[in-house]
Motif scaffolding. Structure first.
Motif, PDB file in Angstrom:
ATOM      1  N   ASP A 150      13.059  31.405  16.881  1.00 12.25           N
ATOM      2  CA  ASP A 150      12.163  30.269  17.083  1.00 12.25           C
ATOM      3  C   ASP A 150      10.829  30.587  16.439  1.00 12.25           C
ATOM      4  N   GLU A 151      10.058  29.525  16.194  1.00 11.58           N
ATOM      5  CA  GLU A 151       8.669  29.678  15.754  1.00 11.58           C
ATOM      6  C   GLU A 151       7.763  29.235  16.891  1.00 11.58           C
ATOM      7  N   SER A 152       6.606  29.841  16.960  1.00 12.06           N
ATOM      8  CA  SER A 152       5.641  29.472  17.982  1.00 12.06           C
ATOM      9  C   SER A 152       4.237  29.621  17.425  1.00 12.06           C
ATOM     10  N   ARG A 153       3.386  28.692  17.808  1.00 19.04           N
ATOM     11  CA  ARG A 153       1.983  28.733  17.381  1.00 19.04           C
ATOM     12  C   ARG A 153       1.126  29.212  18.546  1.00 19.04           C
ATOM     13  N   PHE A 154       0.321  30.213  18.292  1.00 15.62           N
ATOM     14  CA  PHE A 154      -0.578  30.779  19.296  1.00 15.62           C
ATOM     15  C   PHE A 154      -2.013  30.403  18.939  1.00 15.62           C
ATOM     16  N   GLY A 186      -4.221  23.766  18.937  1.00 16.72           N
ATOM     17  CA  GLY A 186      -5.534  23.268  18.589  1.00 16.72           C
ATOM     18  C   GLY A 186      -6.492  24.404  18.324  1.00 16.72           C
ATOM     19  N   GLY A 187      -7.527  24.150  17.490  1.00 18.05           N
ATOM     20  CA  GLY A 187      -8.507  25.174  17.185  1.00 18.05           C
ATOM     21  C   GLY A 187      -7.925  26.228  16.273  1.00 18.05           C
ATOM     22  N   GLY A 188      -8.490  27.443  16.329  1.00 19.11           N
ATOM     23  CA  GLY A 188      -7.954  28.539  15.552  1.00 19.11           C
ATOM     24  C   GLY A 188      -6.593  28.957  16.056  1.00 19.11           C
ATOM     25  N   SER A 189      -5.604  28.950  15.196  1.00 18.53           N
ATOM     26  CA  SER A 189      -4.247  29.254  15.619  1.00 18.53           C
ATOM     27  C   SER A 189      -3.490  29.920  14.486  1.00 18.53           C
ATOM     28  N   ASN A 292     -10.822  36.430  17.019  1.00 17.76           N
ATOM     29  CA  ASN A 292     -10.522  35.589  15.861  1.00 17.76           C
ATOM     30  C   ASN A 292      -9.006  35.585  15.654  1.00 17.76           C
ATOM     31  N   VAL A 293      -8.590  34.846  14.648  1.00 14.76           N
ATOM     32  CA  VAL A 293      -7.161  34.661  14.411  1.00 14.76           C
ATOM     33  C   VAL A 293      -6.504  35.973  13.996  1.00 14.76           C
ATOM     34  N   TRP A 294      -7.185  36.785  13.230  1.00 10.45           N
ATOM     35  CA  TRP A 294      -6.588  38.029  12.747  1.00 10.45           C
ATOM     36  C   TRP A 294      -6.416  39.034  13.882  1.00 10.45           C
ATOM     37  N   GLU A 295      -7.391  39.099  14.778  1.00  6.47           N
ATOM     38  CA  GLU A 295      -7.210  39.955  15.949  1.00  6.47           C
ATOM     39  C   GLU A 295      -6.091  39.431  16.836  1.00  6.47           C
TER      40      GLU A 295
END
Length: 310
Positions: A150-154, A186-189, A292-295
């Motif tokens: 599956d794919e998931s967005r965090f 929503g937002g940074g993901s 942030n997104v990278w962390e």
């Protein structure tokens, strides 16, 4: 006139039993003579100085209004208590939201969050029913041969968005008490892809941008799924009904390599849904949450390696 405290009643009763007159006792406790007389009479009849239990606050709604409140919420399970404060009829007084909640609780209706389920068409239901009949004799050994993907967005931040629905006991999964919703971040993901089985797991792959059929075939299936299934033959692939998964090019790709796929729209059969939730909770429970997104991506990959170790 204010009510006499219990310790004052006990003191007055002791004076009366000691032989003092009613007027003298009333003067000593700074009370009324009739009050002291009633106290003596109550003790003679009941053997105690406490007041008789009262009937309580009168009910502000009639039985017909109670039935209307219950029926209106059964017809519209998402109706809020604040919108049912006024019952039909110009002669009926307005009632508070707490009264509405009390009447619903008396009828066994309590507010809870609705169960979010997938949007199922008639074709989806038929395919799932057919697959369930065909594989109803699967054992635990058979389920070990399924690769759940599956794919998931965090997201860094997320809204609450809680909704309550009134339901009786054993009604949590009924049609009227469930909510259909497509989840969006929503937002940074950042989006990830992963796959797990009972004894194995794939790498956690970061998906840059949107996932289309070409990227799914070239960046997910070819470098990750196909080698995994070649190393573990006789396994079945499960992925959802996303357009990138059901495209003609992807279906032909899987068919050419004899990869069997479980039916779509079966999130209750995919344990990776719970793994995504667990990863999100573990990352948010860290003493130093990602900023942030990278962390966030690094923390998720680290938790995936720790918790999902084979």
């Amino acid at each position: 006139m204010p009510r006499i405290p219990a310790h004052v009643c006990e003191r007055a009763l002791g004076m009366l039993q000691g032989g003092m007159r009613t007027a003298d006792v009333a003067r000593a406790i700074n009370g009324n003579v009739r009050t002291v007389g009633h106290l003596r009479q109550r003790y003679r009849e009941t053997g105690q100085t406490a007041d008789h239990p009262g009937s309580g606050r009168p009910c502000v709604t009639t039985p017909a209004q109670d039935r209307y409140i219950q029926t209106s919420h059964l017809r519209d399970r998402y109706r809020m208590a604040t919108t049912a404060q006024v019952t039909p009829g110009t002669h009926n007084p307005p009632i508070s939201a707490q009264t509405v909640c009390n009447r619903l609780r008396e009828a066994g209706l309590r507010a809870c969050r609705p169960v979010v389920r997938q949007v199922l068409t008639r074709h989806h239901r038929q395919q799932r029913h057919l697959w369930a009949q065909t594989h109803r004799r699967w054992t635990r050994w058979d389920w070990q041969k399924v690769l759940h993907t599956d794919e998931s967005r965090f997201c860094l931040t997320r809204g609450d968005g809680r909704i309550h629905v009134y339901c009786r006991r054993h009604e949590r999964y009924t049609e009227a008490c469930t909510l259909e919703r497509d989840r969006f971040g929503g937002g940074g993901s950042i989006m990830f892809w992963g796959g797990v089985s009972q004894h194995h797991r794939t790498e956690l792959v970061v998906i840059a941008g949107n996932l289309n059929a070409v990227r799914y075939r070239e960046h997910i299936l070819l470098p990750h799924v196909v080698p995994f299934l070649q190393a573990h033959p006789d396994m079945t692939l499960q992925h959802d009904n996303s357009t990138s998964h059901t495209a003609r090019s992807v279906c032909d790709f899987l068919q050419d390599r004899n990869i069997s796929v479980l039916p779509a729209k079966s999130p209750e059969l995919n344990p990776i849904e719970h793994i995504w939730d667990l990863l999100d909770r573990r990352v948010r429970a860290r003493s130093n949450p990602p900023r942030n997104v990278w962390e966030l991506a690094g923390a998720l990959v680290e938790e995936w390696g720790i918790w999902c170790s084979p």
